[in-house]
Motif scaffolding. Structure first.
Motif, PDB file in Angstrom:
ATOM      1  N   UNK A   1       0.436  -1.318   0.846  1.00  0.00           N
ATOM      2  CA  UNK A   1      -0.096   0.177  -0.173  1.00  0.00           C
ATOM      3  C   UNK A   1       0.636   1.045  -0.273  1.00  0.00           C
ATOM      4  N   UNK A   2       1.548   0.996   0.714  1.00  0.00           N
ATOM      5  CA  UNK A   2       2.708   2.364   1.214  1.00  0.00           C
ATOM      6  C   UNK A   2       3.510   2.869  -0.673  1.00  0.00           C
ATOM      7  N   UNK A   3       4.113   1.659  -1.434  1.00  0.00           N
ATOM      8  CA  UNK A   3       4.884   1.659  -2.953  1.00  0.00           C
ATOM      9  C   UNK A   3       3.986   2.177  -3.184  1.00  0.00           C
ATOM     10  N   UNK A   4       2.386   1.526  -3.437  1.00  0.00           N
ATOM     11  CA  UNK A   4       1.446   2.690  -4.648  1.00  0.00           C
ATOM     12  C   UNK A   4       1.353   3.341  -3.645  1.00  0.00           C
ATOM     13  N   UNK A   5       1.337   4.347  -3.200  1.00  0.00           N
ATOM     14  CA  UNK A   5       1.114   5.334  -2.456  1.00  0.00           C
ATOM     15  C   UNK A   5       1.761   6.517  -2.890  1.00  0.00           C
ATOM     16  N   UNK A   6       3.674   5.694  -3.051  1.00  0.00           N
ATOM     17  CA  UNK A   6       4.387   6.694  -3.372  1.00  0.00           C
ATOM     18  C   UNK A   6       4.812   6.538  -4.628  1.00  0.00           C
ATOM     19  N   UNK A   7       3.859   6.041  -5.419  1.00  0.00           N
ATOM     20  CA  UNK A   7       3.545   5.860  -7.186  1.00  0.00           C
ATOM     21  C   UNK A   7       2.867   6.484  -7.373  1.00  0.00           C
ATOM     22  N   UNK A   8       2.111   6.895  -6.069  1.00  0.00           N
ATOM     23  CA  UNK A   8       0.428   8.050  -7.326  1.00  0.00           C
ATOM     24  C   UNK A   8      -0.559   6.707  -7.881  1.00  0.00           C
ATOM     25  N   UNK A   9      -0.099   5.463  -6.970  1.00  0.00           N
ATOM     26  CA  UNK A   9      -1.204   4.108  -8.200  1.00  0.00           C
ATOM     27  C   UNK A   9      -1.823   4.123  -6.755  1.00  0.00           C
ATOM     28  N   UNK A  10      -2.950   5.349  -6.917  1.00  0.00           N
ATOM     29  CA  UNK A  10      -4.255   5.704  -6.152  1.00  0.00           C
ATOM     30  C   UNK A  10      -5.904   4.009  -5.620  1.00  0.00           C
ATOM     31  N   UNK A  11      -5.744   3.541  -7.345  1.00  0.00           N
ATOM     32  CA  UNK A  11      -6.838   3.155  -7.682  1.00  0.00           C
ATOM     33  C   UNK A  11      -6.639   1.797  -7.099  1.00  0.00           C
ATOM     34  N   UNK A  12      -5.475   1.316  -7.011  1.00  0.00           N
ATOM     35  CA  UNK A  12      -4.839   0.314  -6.375  1.00  0.00           C
ATOM     36  C   UNK A  12      -4.985   0.137  -5.532  1.00  0.00           C
ATOM     37  N   UNK A  13      -5.047   1.002  -4.473  1.00  0.00           N
ATOM     38  CA  UNK A  13      -4.993   1.154  -3.348  1.00  0.00           C
ATOM     39  C   UNK A  13      -6.771   0.856  -3.210  1.00  0.00           C
ATOM     40  N   UNK A  14      -6.710   1.386  -3.615  1.00  0.00           N
ATOM     41  CA  UNK A  14      -8.530   0.689  -3.378  1.00  0.00           C
ATOM     42  C   UNK A  14      -9.031  -0.157  -3.740  1.00  0.00           C
ATOM     43  N   UNK A  15      -8.911  -0.677  -5.071  1.00  0.00           N
ATOM     44  CA  UNK A  15      -9.083  -2.221  -5.761  1.00  0.00           C
ATOM     45  C   UNK A  15      -8.501  -2.916  -4.543  1.00  0.00           C
ATOM     46  N   UNK A  16      -7.516  -2.706  -3.640  1.00  0.00           N
ATOM     47  CA  UNK A  16      -6.832  -3.793  -3.916  1.00  0.00           C
ATOM     48  C   UNK A  16      -8.072  -4.253  -1.950  1.00  0.00           C
ATOM     49  N   UNK A  17      -7.891  -2.577  -1.251  1.00  0.00           N
ATOM     50  CA  UNK A  17      -9.033  -2.592  -0.282  1.00  0.00           C
ATOM     51  C   UNK A  17     -10.368  -3.044   0.028  1.00  0.00           C
ATOM     52  N   UNK A  18     -11.433  -2.524  -1.818  1.00  0.00           N
ATOM     53  CA  UNK A  18     -12.172  -3.036  -1.396  1.00  0.00           C
ATOM     54  C   UNK A  18     -12.538  -4.647  -1.313  1.00  0.00           C
ATOM     55  N   UNK A  19     -11.382  -5.030  -2.503  1.00  0.00           N
ATOM     56  CA  UNK A  19     -11.404  -6.842  -1.875  1.00  0.00           C
ATOM     57  C   UNK A  19     -11.628  -7.618  -1.405  1.00  0.00           C
ATOM     58  N   UNK A  20     -11.280  -6.844  -0.018  1.00  0.00           N
ATOM     59  CA  UNK A  20     -11.384  -6.941   1.461  1.00  0.00           C
ATOM     60  C   UNK A  20     -13.124  -6.767   2.253  1.00  0.00           C
ATOM     61  N   UNK A  21     -12.946  -8.301   2.931  1.00  0.00           N
ATOM     62  CA  UNK A  21     -14.848  -7.627   3.490  1.00  0.00           C
ATOM     63  C   UNK A  21     -14.876  -6.751   4.052  1.00  0.00           C
ATOM     64  N   UNK A  22     -15.859  -5.491   4.810  1.00  0.00           N
ATOM     65  CA  UNK A  22     -15.483  -4.448   5.300  1.00  0.00           C
ATOM     66  C   UNK A  22     -15.230  -5.489   6.517  1.00  0.00           C
ATOM     67  N   UNK A  23     -16.199  -6.100   6.816  1.00  0.00           N
ATOM     68  CA  UNK A  23     -15.599  -6.242   8.480  1.00  0.00           C
ATOM     69  C   UNK A  23     -14.453  -6.505   9.007  1.00  0.00           C
ATOM     70  N   UNK A  24     -13.959  -7.348   7.639  1.00  0.00           N
ATOM     71  CA  UNK A  24     -12.229  -7.617   8.206  1.00  0.00           C
ATOM     72  C   UNK A  24     -11.098  -5.869   7.677  1.00  0.00           C
ATOM     73  N   UNK A  25     -11.611  -5.210   7.873  1.00  0.00           N
ATOM     74  CA  UNK A  25     -11.002  -4.051   7.447  1.00  0.00           C
ATOM     75  C   UNK A  25     -10.500  -3.576   8.809  1.00  0.00           C
ATOM     76  N   UNK A  26      -9.203  -3.106  10.111  1.00  0.00           N
ATOM     77  CA  UNK A  26      -9.335  -2.370  10.448  1.00  0.00           C
ATOM     78  C   UNK A  26      -8.885  -1.002  10.415  1.00  0.00           C
TER      79      UNK A  26
END
Length: 296
Positions: free
Chosen positions: A9-34
Motif C-alpha cells: 500500500x505504501x509503495x502504491x501511494x509513493x507511486x501515485x497508484x491510488x486506484x490500486x490501493x482502493x481496489x485492493x482494500x475493497x476486495x477485503x470484506x468491510x468487517x475485516x478492515x481494521x
C-alpha cells in the motif's frame, strides 16, 4: 493487516497508484478492515478526488480517530476540497492540537484564512449590482432566439424554479434574466486562472419552456443526473470544444441560499472543476470576445 500488504500500500501511494490501493482494500470484506486499513482507503480516495466517499470511510473509524492527528488531518483535507471550509478548519485545528506545528496542517489553516478573507473582499453587497446593458450584451441571432431566449420570468416562476432546483439564484443572474431571459452573449470567452480561456455556448434562462431553460427538458437537473456531473449547484451554460463541459453556479462554500461561485466542470472522466469567478456578476462582466481569447 499483514506487513506485506502494508508495504505494498505504501509503495502504491509513493507511486501515485491510488486506484490500486482502493481496489485492493475493497476486495477485503468491510468487517475485516481494521483502523489502519480504512485510513489507507480514505487517504487513497482523497488522492483520487473522491472526497465524499473518503469522508464516509473516515466516519466509520471516527471513535478511534478522535485522538489521532492524522485522522483529523485527512478529514480536513476532504472538507477543504469540498469547499466546506468551516468543517475543514475545525478538523485541522483538532489535528494541530494533537500534533502541534505540523507544517502541512498549518499550511492548510493558512489557505483557509486566505480564502475566507478573499471571498469576503470579492463578494459585493447585493445592493451594489448594476445591470449590464442588455442591448449590447446579447447576440440575438435566430439560433439563439430559438434555443435559449424565453419571455422574462415572473416572480412566481422564479420562486418555482428555485424550489425545483433547491438553490436560491443569485440576484445578479435574476436581474439579467428579467431583462433578457437566456441567450448567447456577444462576448463568449472567459479567462481562467491558468491563463487559458473557456468559451461558452450560451446562458440558460429561468423557466421550463425551452429545453435549455434551467428546468427545461435538458435543463440543469437533467444534465447533472444523466451526464454524471457533480452535485454542487446549478448548470447555467455549456462550454464549447476543446473545453467541453458545463458552466455551473457552485454553492459548496456558500450554502444553497448564498452567493455561489462560477466554475467550469469538464466533460472528461473525473469532471475537473476549474474556478472562474467569485460570483455571477464578475463572470458576466469578465466575458471577452472569442477573438480576444485563446481556448485551451
Amino acid at each position: 493487516m499483514s506487513d506485506e500488504l502494508l508495504e505494498q500500500l505504501e509503495t502504491w501511494h509513493e507511486e501515485d497508484e491510488f486506484q490500486e490501493i482502493v481496489d485492493a482494500i475493497m476486495e477485503i470484506p468491510e468487517e475485516d478492515r481494521d483502523y489502519e486499513l480504512t485510513s489507507h482507503l480514505g487517504r487513497a480516495l482523497n488522492n483520487l478526488g473522491e472526497y465524499e466517499e473518503a469522508l464516509q470511510q473516515f466516519e466509520k473509524i471516527s471513535e478511534e480517530g478522535l485522538e489521532d492527528a492524522l485522522w483529523h488531518y485527512r478529514v480536513g483535507v476532504s472538507h477543504y476540497y469540498l469547499k466546506q471550509y468551516d468543517e475543514a478548519q475545525q478538523a485541522f485545528e483538532a489535528a494541530d492540537k494533537l500534533d502541534p506545528e505540523d507544517e502541512d496542517t498549518l499550511e492548510f489553516l493558512e489557505w483557509i484564512r486566505e480564502k475566507t478573507a478573499k471571498k469576503q473582499a470579492k463578494t459585493p453587497a447585493k445592493s451594489s449590482y448594476k445591470p449590464v446593458d442588455a442591448s449590447n450584451f446579447w447576440d440575438d441571432s435566430e439560433a439563439a432566439l430559438q434555443k435559449y431566449v424565453s419571455e422574462p420570468p415572473t416572480d412566481d416562476l422564479i420562486d418555482s424554479v428555485e424550489e425545483q432546483l433547491v438553490f436560491k439564484l443569485p440576484p445578479s443572474y435574476v436581474a439579467l434574466m428579467k431583462l433578457h431571459n437566456g441567450g448567447i452573449p456577444n462576448h463568449t470567452s472567459y479567462p481562467t486562472t491558468e491563463g487559458k480561456f473557456i468559451t461558452i455556448a450560451g446562458i440558460r434562462g429561468i423557466g421550463r419552456d425551452k429545453p435549455t431553460s434551467l428546468c427545461g427538458a435538458a435543463g440543469s437537473r437533467f444534465v447533472i443526473e444523466n451526464e454524471g456531473y457533480p452535485e454542487i449547484g446549478v448548470v447555467i451554460g455549456d462550454s464549447l470544444a476543446p473545453t467541453e463541459g458545463v458552466i455551473m453556479l457552485d454553492y459548496r462554500s456558500s450554502g444553497n441560499v448564498g452567493e455561489p461561485e462560477v466554475v467550469h466542470v469538464s466533460q472528461e472522466k473525473g469532471h475537473k472543476i476549474t474556478e472562474l469567478a467569485p460570483n455571477f456578476e464578475t463572470f458576466i462582466r469578465g466575458l471577452v470576445s472569442q477573438e480576444a481569447g485563446v481556448t485551451e
